[in-house]
Design a protein around this motif. Structure first.
Motif, mmCIF file in Angstrom:
data_model
loop_
_atom_site.group_PDB
_atom_site.id
_atom_site.type_symbol
_atom_site.label_atom_id
_atom_site.label_comp_id
_atom_site.label_asym_id
_atom_site.label_seq_id
_atom_site.Cartn_x
_atom_site.Cartn_y
_atom_site.Cartn_z
ATOM 1 N N THR A 509 0.851 -1.190 0.000
ATOM 2 C CA THR A 509 0.000 0.000 0.000
ATOM 3 C C THR A 509 0.884 1.236 0.000
ATOM 4 O OG1 THR A 509 -0.119 -0.100 2.419
ATOM 5 C CG2 THR A 509 -1.905 -1.136 1.187
ATOM 6 N N GLY A 510 0.475 2.246 -0.749
ATOM 7 C CA GLY A 510 1.189 3.512 -0.802
ATOM 8 C C GLY A 510 0.330 4.620 -0.217
ATOM 9 N N PHE A 511 0.974 5.574 0.434
ATOM 10 C CA PHE A 511 0.252 6.622 1.149
ATOM 11 C C PHE A 511 0.750 7.997 0.715
ATOM 12 C CE2 PHE A 511 0.009 2.842 3.713
ATOM 13 C CZ PHE A 511 -1.306 2.840 4.178
ATOM 14 N N THR A 512 -0.113 8.976 0.918
ATOM 15 C CA THR A 512 0.263 10.346 0.583
ATOM 16 C C THR A 512 1.290 10.901 1.543
ATOM 17 O OG1 THR A 512 -1.630 11.143 1.884
ATOM 18 C CG2 THR A 512 -1.973 10.810 -0.488
ATOM 19 N N GLU A 513 1.532 10.198 2.661
ATOM 20 C CA GLU A 513 2.570 10.628 3.599
ATOM 21 C C GLU A 513 3.960 10.169 3.169
ATOM 22 O OE1 GLU A 513 -0.258 9.365 4.542
ATOM 23 O OE2 GLU A 513 -1.155 10.652 6.077
ATOM 24 N N SER A 514 4.114 9.733 1.930
ATOM 25 C CA SER A 514 5.411 9.442 1.302
ATOM 26 C C SER A 514 6.035 8.125 1.750
ATOM 27 C CB SER A 514 6.432 10.572 1.562
ATOM 28 O OG SER A 514 5.879 11.813 1.210
ATOM 29 N N TYR A 515 5.254 7.197 2.276
ATOM 30 C CA TYR A 515 5.826 5.919 2.662
ATOM 31 C C TYR A 515 4.994 4.778 2.089
ATOM 32 C CZ TYR A 515 2.197 5.450 6.285
ATOM 33 O OH TYR A 515 0.998 5.340 6.952
ATOM 34 N N ILE A 516 5.587 3.597 2.140
ATOM 35 C CA ILE A 516 4.975 2.365 1.631
ATOM 36 C C ILE A 516 4.853 1.395 2.804
ATOM 37 C CG2 ILE A 516 5.198 0.451 -0.014
ATOM 38 C CD1 ILE A 516 7.163 2.348 -1.570
ATOM 39 N N ARG A 517 3.738 0.692 2.862
ATOM 40 C CA ARG A 517 3.567 -0.321 3.900
ATOM 41 C C ARG A 517 3.251 -1.657 3.236
ATOM 42 N NH1 ARG A 517 3.251 -0.878 9.200
ATOM 43 N NH2 ARG A 517 3.457 1.359 9.574
ATOM 44 N N LEU A 518 3.988 -2.694 3.660
ATOM 45 C CA LEU A 518 3.804 -4.047 3.157
ATOM 46 C C LEU A 518 3.053 -4.868 4.199
ATOM 47 C CD1 LEU A 518 7.384 -4.693 1.728
ATOM 48 C CD2 LEU A 518 5.377 -3.929 0.472
ATOM 49 N N TRP A 519 2.178 -5.784 3.693
ATOM 50 C CA TRP A 519 1.378 -6.633 4.564
ATOM 51 C C TRP A 519 1.588 -8.092 4.160
ATOM 52 C CZ3 TRP A 519 -1.547 -3.830 8.144
ATOM 53 C CH2 TRP A 519 -1.720 -2.473 7.856
ATOM 54 N N SER A 520 1.739 -8.946 5.144
ATOM 55 C CA SER A 520 1.818 -10.387 4.886
ATOM 56 C C SER A 520 0.399 -10.955 4.905
ATOM 57 C CB SER A 520 2.672 -11.071 5.952
ATOM 58 O OG SER A 520 2.644 -12.476 5.779
ATOM 59 N N LEU A 521 0.011 -11.626 3.825
ATOM 60 C CA LEU A 521 -1.344 -12.162 3.702
ATOM 61 C C LEU A 521 -1.425 -13.643 4.038
ATOM 62 C CD1 LEU A 521 -2.517 -10.413 0.409
ATOM 63 C CD2 LEU A 521 -2.683 -9.602 2.771
ATOM 64 N N ASP A 522 -0.307 -14.330 4.166
ATOM 65 C CA ASP A 522 -0.335 -15.767 4.466
ATOM 66 C C ASP A 522 -0.001 -16.079 5.915
ATOM 67 O OD1 ASP A 522 2.287 -15.081 4.443
ATOM 68 O OD2 ASP A 522 2.946 -16.611 3.014
ATOM 69 N N GLY A 523 0.206 -15.062 6.720
ATOM 70 C CA GLY A 523 0.485 -15.270 8.122
ATOM 71 C C GLY A 523 1.903 -15.664 8.461
ATOM 72 N N LYS A 524 2.774 -15.794 7.477
ATOM 73 C CA LYS A 524 4.153 -16.210 7.740
ATOM 74 C C LYS A 524 5.061 -15.046 8.090
ATOM 75 C CE LYS A 524 3.889 -20.231 4.677
ATOM 76 N NZ LYS A 524 4.475 -20.915 3.489
ATOM 77 N N GLY A 525 4.587 -13.845 7.928
ATOM 78 C CA GLY A 525 5.405 -12.684 8.241
ATOM 79 C C GLY A 525 6.355 -12.321 7.117
ATOM 80 N N LEU A 526 7.030 -11.206 7.309
ATOM 81 C CA LEU A 526 7.960 -10.663 6.315
ATOM 82 C C LEU A 526 9.371 -10.723 6.895
ATOM 83 C CD1 LEU A 526 5.839 -7.552 5.267
ATOM 84 C CD2 LEU A 526 5.941 -9.771 4.124
ATOM 85 N N ARG A 527 10.097 -11.793 6.595
ATOM 86 C CA ARG A 527 11.449 -11.978 7.119
ATOM 87 C C ARG A 527 12.452 -11.230 6.241
ATOM 88 N NH1 ARG A 527 12.890 -18.051 8.313
ATOM 89 N NH2 ARG A 527 14.519 -16.950 9.479
ATOM 90 N N ALA A 528 13.455 -10.686 6.889
ATOM 91 C CA ALA A 528 14.473 -9.896 6.194
ATOM 92 C C ALA A 528 15.837 -10.539 6.364
ATOM 93 C CB ALA A 528 14.500 -8.465 6.726
ATOM 94 N N LEU A 529 16.659 -10.412 5.334
ATOM 95 C CA LEU A 529 18.034 -10.886 5.418
ATOM 96 C C LEU A 529 18.836 -10.022 6.380
ATOM 97 C CD1 LEU A 529 18.903 -11.642 1.675
ATOM 98 C CD2 LEU A 529 18.794 -13.305 3.533
ATOM 99 N N ARG A 530 19.726 -10.655 7.089
ATOM 100 C CA ARG A 530 20.589 -9.914 8.007
ATOM 101 C C ARG A 530 21.680 -9.180 7.230
ATOM 102 N NH1 ARG A 530 22.824 -13.886 12.426
ATOM 103 N NH2 ARG A 530 23.899 -11.933 12.965
#
Length: 828
Positions: A509-530
């Motif tokens: 999702t994109g917002f007029t406040e100049s940021y982007i938000r990502l959502w996990s739809l499968d419940g597994k979460g959004l894991r990031a590389l170290r």
């Protein structure tokens, strides 16, 4: 005949002075003046009975050149003499040739020395290098239309050098300028490198086509004027002398004889591009068929399926499809109650509609599977709109016509195609037949070849349908679309854009406040590389089980991306993984005039693409990745490659903001919609506008190409959805029913159903497959917006208070929708 030179002591003789002058002119590059002087000198000496000056040393150490040799070396070649008939002696050569020169000298190519130019190998280098420098220094508005001139100049300059016999000069030319074209035309560069002799050119079919067929280039009046100004020397006195001047003569000769320049009104002065129709009023033929699949990739996919026991096992697909259908049929309401979340809001899902589902069996890898009803509708539509009956037979593009893609495939490509086949087997086939009344039968007329010509609901045309052919129950095996709506709460009016990944695991999702938000739809979460791994920790990773150490242990359900300095208006996920795995990259477009590439493994900004001068309204990946396109308020759309920060194509022609765009499934065309109330279809390779669609009453906000490549759907602020035939350029249907601007469109995978989401808090389902009624006018719409309804409206799915920003079909034909809930009006 030349005579021996004068003695060494006779340094002040006229012959030595003449030789010194000729040598000076030759060194300074004034070959024409030297040739004229030598001719005048020879004529005057012959009239006086004095021998012409011969070779010998001259003052200053220069080397004298005999006049006969000088003329033989620099004068243009005479045409090849025809071979003498048997028994007839060949024609005697002139007196200036010796006994060893009795055979006819090899003829130059006609395009090499027009107007009796001197044979000067460096002139080809100078000509091409000068034109390249001229194009690079041109303004941004003219560079895209002047750049296509470089390719034919490069090819014909090299072929000219080969045909004349300058082998070393040809090798030098190819080595110097081949890097300019090797990235886009590697096959052509390899072909030119293999042509080393005139006989090679004469025996190669592709080389002969280059020599015998003209290369088409379109230039505006302003661009053509700039090119002519450069060819004439740019107004600089003396610039036409020497090798540089002859280089421009080479360029002019090649353009005159090998290039066809189509002139049209200058876009910079408000002119329009060439009309998309020929002299006979018919639209030019487009290659709308699917692109060719890599045979090695196809074999690998079939091997994977065979190893998994799924190649011919339809029971596996049916079982999974039944389970998926059962899950989708449970979807029920419109807006669900969701928990409030931090930042951008919380997401919840619920279904809007449910229907019976069936399976699309045995899909092929070559093209999207389609039902017989869809093929039936195509012929009927073409006939009803006056289009060509060959519309159903789409022409596939040649590999050379498509944008360049990597020739090799990766493991990720194989996994994507395998998963697409599996998803297609589990797909629910959608169609308007599912909305037929209970007990009603759908007439279908069969052609001589057994293909269906049309399918429509029984009503006023029921008797006519029974008279035309047999009646069949087409509702069997066809389902209604199920819509799953995601509602975002507590966002106010800040939500500007929403998009879903192809595997339906991530929503952005994109917002007029100049940021982007990502959502996990499968419940597994959004894991990031170290990003803080140390060397000793990396050494401990020895097998696949240790790969989990590369990721952070926590996996939040939502993440925020911050880098833009203006509202985010559009987002697009990387299509390369497809339904096999989550996307790896995300593109975002913003009012700060930039487009940013994000990594979804580290959730960091990787690249910033700059080029637009105004806010960027839309961005979209190409069907196969690598390329993406942008639309901006600066009235242009641009094509980009991910590994280059500058645009590779600029599509200029709209008279106002370019609000939206959509790639054709075969990547060869790009559709755009604008605030000037028109849609355009562009050739991605050539940058030409090949279709202009006129019919909207207000700004066009969304365009979408159908998966089968036949149709273009457009919608906008007028609340209308227009369906166009890409093959004919004609309007097929007009869908009216929305009472507010339309924000999104989506075709089902079979291109039989179209779903639209609008600001009137509804999702509407439209019939694409059924041909329009006899005598119906596609442009007929009610006088008042939203008054009445269209027969093609199959269903209206109303939400509580959620304007729908995005609709998208999954590979199994489940429709996903999203929007932000409006606050309830205060009680009166």
């Amino acid at each position: 005949m030349s005579t021996p030179g004068p003695p060494a002591g006779a340094q002040s003789t006229p012959d030595a002075n003449y030789r010194a002058i000729l040598d000076y002119l030759a060194k300074r590059g004034h070959h024409k003046a030297a040739l004229a002087l030598s001719a005048d000198l020879e004529g005057s000496l012959s009239r006086q009975g004095t021998p012409a000056p011969g070779p010998g040393p001259v003052p200053g150490g220069g080397k004298a050149v005999p006049l006969d040799d000088f003329a033989e070396r620099n004068a243009p070649s005479a045409p090849r003499q025809p071979s003498a008939p048997p028994g007839q002696q060949p024609q005697q050569q002139g007196q200036g040739q010796g006994q060893g020169q009795g055979q006819v000298r090899r003829r130059m190519d006609q395009s090499v020395a027009p107007g009796h130019m001197l044979a000067d190998p460096p002139s080809w280098d100078k000509g091409y290098a000068g034109l390249r420098l001229f194009v690079e220094n041109s303004l941004d508005i003219h560079r895209p239309e002047l750049s296509p001139l470089l390719l034919p100049l490069f090819v014909h300059s090299y072929l000219d050098l080969v045909l004349v016999g300058y082998r070393d000069a040809a090798d030098h030319f190819l080595a110097r300028f081949a890097p300019d074209h090797a990235p886009l035309y590697p096959g052509l560069v390899r072909l030119l490198a293999s042509l080393r002799l005139p006989s090679h050119v004469a025996e190669n079919e592709q080389a002969l086509r280059w020599r015998h067929e003209r290369y088409h280039v379109r230039l505006s009046e302003r661009g053509w004027g700039l090119l002519l100004g450069w060819l004439q020397g740019g107004g600089l006195h003396g610039s036409s002398e020497g090798t540089e001047g002859r280089g421009r003569d080479r360029v002019l000769a090649i353009i005159n004889e090998r290039v066809k320049v189509d002139d049209y009104a200058s876009l910079s002065r408000g002119g329009a591009p060439p009309a998309p129709y020929g002299a006979d009023g018919t639209a030019p033929e487009l290659r709308l068929g699917p692109g060719r699949v890599n045979p090695q990739l196809e074999r690998e996919v079939r091997r994977r399926l065979k190893d998994a026991g799924e190649e011919e096992d339809d029971a596996v697909g049916e079982g999974a499809g039944a389970k998926a259908r059962g899950r989708e049929d449970k979807a029920g309401g419109a807006d669900g109650e969701g928990a409030e979340g931090a930042g951008g809001g919380a997401a919840d899902s619920a279904g809007d509609a449910a229907g019976d589902g069936a399976l699309e069996r045995k899909p092929t890898l070559d093209a999207p599977s389609s039902s017989s009803a869809a093929a039936a509708a195509n012929d009927a539509k073409a006939a009803s709109t006056g289009g060509s009956t060959t519309d159903a037979q789409l022409i596939s593009p040649f590999p050379a016509e498509l944008p360049p893609y990597p020739s090799t495939f990766r493991t990720l490509d194989v996994a994507r195609e395998v998963e697409r086949v599996r998803e297609a087997r589990k797909r629910i086939r959608l169609g308007p037949e599912a909305y037929a009344p209970e007990g009603a039968l759908i007439p279908a007329t069969r052609g001589e070849g057994g293909g269906a010509l049309g399918a429509g609901l029984l009503g006023e045309r029921g008797a006519e349908g029974r008279a035309r052919g047999a009646r069949e129950d087409q509702r069997r095996g066809v389902g209604k679309p199920s819509v799953c709506l995601f509602t975002l709460h507590d966002t106010g009016d800040s939500l500007s854009t929403v998009t879903f990944s192809e595997d339906s695991t991530v929503m952005a999702t994109g917002f007029t406040e100049s940021y982007i938000r990502l959502w996990s739809l499968d419940g597994k979460g959004l894991r990031a590389l170290r990003t803080d791994l140390k060397e000793d920790e990396v050494d401990k990773i020895r097998d696949a089980n240790d790969l989990s150490k590369l990721y952070h242990p926590d996996a939040p359900q939502t993440r925020k991306l911050i880098a833009h300095s203006g509202p985010v208006y559009s987002l697009s996920f990387d299509p390369v993984p497809g339904p096999a795995s989550p996307p790896r990259y995300l593109l975002s477009a913003s009012a700060d005039t930039t487009v940013r590439l994000w990594s979804l493994e580290t959730y960091a900004n990787l690249v910033v693409y700059r080029g637009h001068r105004e806010p960027v309204w839309a961005v979209e990946w190409g069907p196969r990745g690598v390329y993406f396109a942008t639309a901006s308020r600066d009235r242009t759309a641009r094509l980009w490659i991910t590994d280059k920060v500058n645009a590779v194509r600029i599509f200029a022609g709209h008279l106002s903001d370019v609000n939206c765009l959509s790639f054709h499934p075969n990547s060869l065309y790009l559709a755009t919609g604008s605030s000037d109330r028109t849609c355009r279809l562009w050739d991605v390779q050539k940058g030409h506008c090949v279709r202009v669609f006129i019919g909207h009453r207000a700004a066009v906000q969304v365009v979408r190409c159908s998966p089968d490549g036949r149709y273009l759907a457009s919608a906008g602020d007028d609340g209308l959805v227009l369906l166009w035939s890409l093959a004919t350029g004609l309007r097929i249907k007009t869908f009216h029913g929305h009472t507010a601007p339309i924000n999104s469109l989506a075709f089902s995978n079979e291109s039989t159903v179209l779903v639209s989401g609008a600001a009137d808090d509804t999702v509407r389902v439209w019939d694409v497959a059924t041909p329009p009624g006899e005598g119906a006018n596609p442009s007929d719409v009610p006088s008042a917006q939203g008054a009445g309804g269209t027969p093609d409206l199959l269903a209206t799915l109303a939400t509580k208070r959620t304007p729908v920003l995005e609709v998208k079909f999954t590979p199994r034909n489940l429709c996903l929708a999203a929007g932000a809930m409006r606050e309830a009006a205060p009680p009166a």
